[in-house]
Design an enzyme around this catalytic site. Structure first.
Site, PDB file in Angstrom:
ATOM      1  N   GLU A  51       3.260  -1.113   6.018  1.00  0.00           N
ATOM      2  CA  GLU A  51       1.931  -1.521   6.686  1.00  0.00           C
ATOM      3  C   GLU A  51       1.319  -2.503   5.750  1.00  0.00           C
ATOM      4  O   GLU A  51       0.696  -3.474   6.353  1.00  0.00           O
ATOM      5  CB  GLU A  51       0.977  -0.225   6.638  1.00  0.00           C
ATOM      6  CG  GLU A  51       1.195   0.691   7.470  1.00  0.00           C
ATOM      7  CD  GLU A  51       2.130   1.811   7.110  1.00  0.00           C
ATOM      8  OE1 GLU A  51       2.645   1.809   5.922  1.00  0.00           O
ATOM      9  OE2 GLU A  51       2.324   3.065   7.575  1.00  0.00           O
ATOM     10  N   PHE A 113      -4.391  17.203   7.203  1.00  0.00           N
ATOM     11  CA  PHE A 113      -3.240  16.259   7.198  1.00  0.00           C
ATOM     12  C   PHE A 113      -3.352  15.083   7.499  1.00  0.00           C
ATOM     13  O   PHE A 113      -3.982  14.481   8.521  1.00  0.00           O
ATOM     14  CB  PHE A 113      -2.255  16.922   8.021  1.00  0.00           C
ATOM     15  CG  PHE A 113      -0.873  16.137   7.708  1.00  0.00           C
ATOM     16  CD1 PHE A 113      -0.085  16.273   6.861  1.00  0.00           C
ATOM     17  CD2 PHE A 113      -0.231  15.358   8.873  1.00  0.00           C
ATOM     18  CE1 PHE A 113       1.034  15.255   6.553  1.00  0.00           C
ATOM     19  CE2 PHE A 113       0.925  14.604   8.644  1.00  0.00           C
ATOM     20  CZ  PHE A 113       1.588  14.808   7.599  1.00  0.00           C
ATOM     21  N   GLN A 114      -2.949  13.961   6.560  1.00  0.00           N
ATOM     22  CA  GLN A 114      -2.946  12.544   6.438  1.00  0.00           C
ATOM     23  C   GLN A 114      -4.665  12.105   6.664  1.00  0.00           C
ATOM     24  O   GLN A 114      -4.632  11.068   7.384  1.00  0.00           O
ATOM     25  CB  GLN A 114      -2.092  12.028   7.410  1.00  0.00           C
ATOM     26  CG  GLN A 114      -0.726  12.310   7.047  1.00  0.00           C
ATOM     27  CD  GLN A 114       0.182  11.312   7.893  1.00  0.00           C
ATOM     28  OE1 GLN A 114       0.123  11.123   9.198  1.00  0.00           O
ATOM     29  NE2 GLN A 114       1.317  10.765   7.342  1.00  0.00           N
ATOM     30  N   LYS A 163      -8.805  10.461  16.275  1.00  0.00           N
ATOM     31  CA  LYS A 163      -7.845  10.609  17.361  1.00  0.00           C
ATOM     32  C   LYS A 163      -8.498  11.017  18.529  1.00  0.00           C
ATOM     33  O   LYS A 163      -8.226  10.741  19.846  1.00  0.00           O
ATOM     34  CB  LYS A 163      -7.039  11.843  16.924  1.00  0.00           C
ATOM     35  CG  LYS A 163      -5.614  11.920  17.920  1.00  0.00           C
ATOM     36  CD  LYS A 163      -4.629  12.743  17.276  1.00  0.00           C
ATOM     37  CE  LYS A 163      -3.467  12.820  18.417  1.00  0.00           C
ATOM     38  NZ  LYS A 163      -2.214  13.483  17.818  1.00  0.00           N
ATOM     39  N   MET A 479       6.406 -16.404 -13.907  1.00  0.00           N
ATOM     40  CA  MET A 479       5.036 -16.775 -14.134  1.00  0.00           C
ATOM     41  C   MET A 479       4.761 -16.018 -15.700  1.00  0.00           C
ATOM     42  O   MET A 479       3.997 -16.488 -16.605  1.00  0.00           O
ATOM     43  CB  MET A 479       4.093 -16.778 -13.208  1.00  0.00           C
ATOM     44  CG  MET A 479       2.679 -17.362 -13.520  1.00  0.00           C
ATOM     45  SD  MET A 479       2.760 -18.893 -14.146  1.00  0.00           S
ATOM     46  CE  MET A 479       2.408 -19.784 -12.770  1.00  0.00           C
TER      47      MET A 479
HETATM   48  C1  LIG Z   1       1.458  -7.324  -6.667  1.00  0.00           C
HETATM   49  C2  LIG Z   1       1.525  -8.018  -7.906  1.00  0.00           C
HETATM   50  N1  LIG Z   1       2.017  -7.663  -8.993  1.00  0.00           N
HETATM   51  C3  LIG Z   1       2.080  -8.269 -10.404  1.00  0.00           C
HETATM   52  C4  LIG Z   1       1.436  -9.667 -10.101  1.00  0.00           C
HETATM   53  C5  LIG Z   1       1.452 -10.291 -11.382  1.00  0.00           C
HETATM   54  N2  LIG Z   1       2.276 -11.578 -11.534  1.00  0.00           N
HETATM   55  C6  LIG Z   1       2.249 -12.797 -11.047  1.00  0.00           C
HETATM   56  S1  LIG Z   1       3.349 -13.798 -11.006  1.00  0.00           S
HETATM   57  C7  LIG Z   1       4.315 -12.634 -11.433  1.00  0.00           C
HETATM   58  C8  LIG Z   1       5.873 -12.979 -11.630  1.00  0.00           C
HETATM   59  C9  LIG Z   1       6.617 -13.339 -10.330  1.00  0.00           C
HETATM   60  O1  LIG Z   1       7.769 -13.472 -10.364  1.00  0.00           O
HETATM   61  P1  LIG Z   1       8.648 -13.943  -9.268  1.00  0.00           P
HETATM   62  O2  LIG Z   1       8.176 -13.422  -8.045  1.00  0.00           O
HETATM   63  O3  LIG Z   1      10.227 -13.833  -9.513  1.00  0.00           O
HETATM   64  O4  LIG Z   1       8.248 -15.596  -9.353  1.00  0.00           O
HETATM   65  P2  LIG Z   1       8.267 -16.501 -10.396  1.00  0.00           P
HETATM   66  O5  LIG Z   1       7.056 -16.488 -11.092  1.00  0.00           O
HETATM   67  O6  LIG Z   1       9.729 -16.190 -11.196  1.00  0.00           O
HETATM   68  O7  LIG Z   1       8.611 -17.945  -9.535  1.00  0.00           O
HETATM   69  C10 LIG Z   1       3.831 -11.435 -11.564  1.00  0.00           C
HETATM   70  C11 LIG Z   1       4.450 -10.212 -12.172  1.00  0.00           C
HETATM   71  C12 LIG Z   1       1.080 -10.053  -8.872  1.00  0.00           C
HETATM   72  N3  LIG Z   1       0.772 -11.116  -8.749  1.00  0.00           N
HETATM   73  N4  LIG Z   1       1.271  -9.201  -7.744  1.00  0.00           N
END
Ligand SMILES: Cc1ncc(C[n+]2csc(CCOP(=O)(O)OP(=O)(O)O)c2C)c(N)n1
Length: 573
Positions: A51, A113-114, A163, A479
């Site tokens: 979803e 439920f749900q 529902k 990042m």
């Molecule tokens: C749902 C979610 N969880 C955690 C983060 C924190 N976060 C920001 S960038 C990042 C790393 C992303 O890694 P990747 O997808 O491998 O991309 P890259 O930075 O290597 O290009 C994280 C964990 C986020 N932005 N969104």
């Protein structure tokens, strides 16, 4: 004339009347009556595999077209799974309508439920939400939802339907106009303030246009273009505003902010006038707010009165729709050219801007031995030519794509700007490609975010959407790794992604083509082959793992205090 029908059919008729051609959703117990209607209804349902991705796909559809995107989920876990997408749409002002099923009205509050309090949970995640317990309220709620989602500052609206409301019988009376007391949209802008703004603009020696996502949402790119040409002002587009002014336009400087260009940030920091159009002075743009654009007077045009003065008190506040306000400003400044002295100062300002651009352009370096992320984005940009839709996930790849890819139209660059939700890119690309079958669509994702969206490979495959999925695989949550490297003494804690599936086998398991590459000379031909492929394609590009995105404004810094590169590469222990 009204017709007797079930609530479920009434919902489908309301959606059809709103021009909906597609719903991204996932069924469940309480939405069964609606799915029974969809079985042979002309409104198409796309079965996503989670979803959250229904909401992201609806956002991709809305961002790429400007139309309202629609998603649907069942009660309880279905509805709670939608919430990240709702917050995402809220943060980026994206018009989507979410339909959720709710337990029968007599069971509400009984821990049925749900059962989840979807109305309560989504109140802070939506522009507006409804709980419909009576069939007689259904049509009104749906038509209002579309109106609220798409008018003023757009945003997500949720309609939770019990529902029994789905199953009841009622008369459908199409709602042709919506009046909501207390919901007022100010579009025109104050005439006196617009006049004051035009005077400031023509007196300014160092003007800078700071244009954001609001321009794209308002379909005001043509008006913006006319404005920057008349004012002859250097223009930055925010992360949400890329494509508002074409990247190829001579007045376009680039993106400002944390990973913005040197010229954009120096321009903002030295301007004597900031003309802020459809922006919200986001902290990722301003850096340390107290030090932001210290010499500038500010004109702020925004349709949402709550944004004007929220972070920076403007000298000229204008609450209105940029599409309505800009033509008025354009008319005034066309009638009132700047003085010879101001014109001379502007020429100097432009040569300073050009010097900053030349001094520190974005890094597009390549290597003979490995694929640099910058090389990857440069090659994708070459194939896009500034005309492809690029949906990005969140992380380093997002910043490099924003820096190095051109966007010559609005609605080509789709990214989760405000919330920064990993897992956004692939389903957003899915929604965009569904809406724009004519377009080349890239999903640029990291090896982290990709693994959050793997289930949607099934959706893409089953519909045969020709999305080009490009994984920028650096083996890290890049990042976060960059921040640990730069600010946590290179103590790399839980950021290594040491297991990634074989892309060729993974794609084959879903019935389409995939490949992994790691040599720089493989890059151009592999991307070209992906683009030529009539169906979807998964290209896993192994890039140099320790590359950092620069420029970078460290958290809490002023935007003219950019780190332009790592003085010495830091070795991984
Ligand atoms: C749902 C979610 N969880 C955690 C983060 C924190 N976060 C920001 S960038 C990042 C790393 C992303 O890694 P990747 O997808 O491998 O991309 P890259 O930075 O290597 O290009 C994280 C964990 C986020 N932005 N969104």
């Amino acid at each position: 004339m009204s017709t007797l029908m079930s609530g479920a059919r009434m919902l489908a008729e309301c959606l059809a009347r709103e021009g909906v051609d597609c719903i991204f959703g996932y069924p469940g117990g309480v939405t069964l009556p609606f799915y029974d209607v969809l079985y042979d209804h002309h409104v198409r349902h796309v079965l996503v595999r989670h979803e959250e991705n229904a909401a992201f796909a609806a956002e991709g559809y809305a961002r790429a077209t400007g139309k309202v995107g629609v998603c649907c989920a069942t009660s309880g876990p279905g509805a709670t799974n939608l919430t990240t997408g709702l917050v995402d749409a809220m943060m980026d002002s994206i018009p989507i309508v979410a339909i959720t099923g709710q337990v029968p009205s007599k069971l509400i509050g009984s821990d049925a439920f749900q059962e989840a309090d979807t109305f309560g949970i989504t109140r802070p995640c939506t522009k507006h939400n409804y709980l419909v317990k009576r069939i007689d309220d259904l049509a009104q709620a749906i038509h209002e939802a579309f109106y609220v989602a798409s008018s003023g500052r757009p945003g997500p609206v949720l309609v939770d339907i019990t529902k029994d409301a789905f199953q009841g019988q009622g008369h459908y009376q199409p709602v042709t106009s919506v009046h909501l007391p207390g919901y007022k949209v100010f579009t025109e802008g104050h005439t006196g303030q617009i006049r004051r703004a035009s005077q400031l603009i023509q007196e300014s020696e160092r003007p800078m246009v700071y244009a954001g996502g609001g321009i794209i949402l308002a379909n005001a790119s043509a008006e913006l273009r006319e404005f920057v040409e008349l004012a002859d002002a250097p223009t930055v587009n925010t992360l949400m505003g890329l494509g508002a002014l074409p990247s190829s336009h001579p007045n376009f400087i680039s993106m400002p902010g944390m990973h913005g260009s040197y010229a954009a940030n120096m321009g903002m920091s030295n301007a004597d006038l900031l003309i802020a159009l459809g922006v919200r002075f986001d902290d990722r743009v301003t850096g340390r707010l107290a030090a932001f654009a210290p010499h500038a007077k500010v004109i702020h045009v925004d349709i949402d009165p709550a944004e004007v003065g929220k972070n920076r008190a403007p000298d000229v506040p204008i609450v209105g729709d940029v599409k309505r306000v800009l033509p008025k400003l354009n008319k005034l400044i066309a009638e009132m050219p700047p003085s010879a002295k101001t014109a001379a100062a502007r020429r100097e300002w432009w040569s300073q801007m050009r010097a900053w651009q030349e001094e520190h352009p974005y890094d597009r370096s390549t290597s003979d031995t490995e694929i640099k992320p910058q090389h990857l984005m440069t090659e994708i940009d070459r194939l896009s030519g500034g005309n492809a839709i690029i949906a990005s996930d969140v992380g380093q790849h997002q910043m490099w794509a924003a820096q190095l890819c051109r966007f010559n139209e609005p609605r080509l660059w789709l990214n989760s700007g405000g919330l920064g939700s990993m897992g956004f890119g692939l389903p957003a690309a899915l929604g965009a490609q569904f809406a724009r079958p004519d377009k080349l669509v890239f999903a640029i994702v990291g090896d982290g975010g990709f693994q959050m969206s793997v289930p949607e490979l099934a959706t893409i495959a089953s519909i045969g959407l020709p999305v080009k999925i490009i994984v920028m695989n650096n083996g890290y949550l890049g990042m976060v790794r960059q921040w640990q490297t730069l600010f946590y003494n290179n103590r790399l804690s839980s950021v290594e992604l040491d297991c990634f599936p074989d892309a060729e086998k993974l794609a084959a398991a879903y019935g389409f083509k995939g490949r992994t590459i790691d040599k720089p000379w493989e890059l151009a031909p592999a991307l070209e082959a992906a683009v030529k492929e009539p169906g979807p394609y998964l290209l896993n590009v192994k890039v140099s793992p320790m590359e950092n995105v620069f420029p970078m404004v460290p958290a809490g810094g002023a935007i003219n205090e950019m780190v332009l590169g790592t003085p010495e590469p830091v070795a991984v222990q």
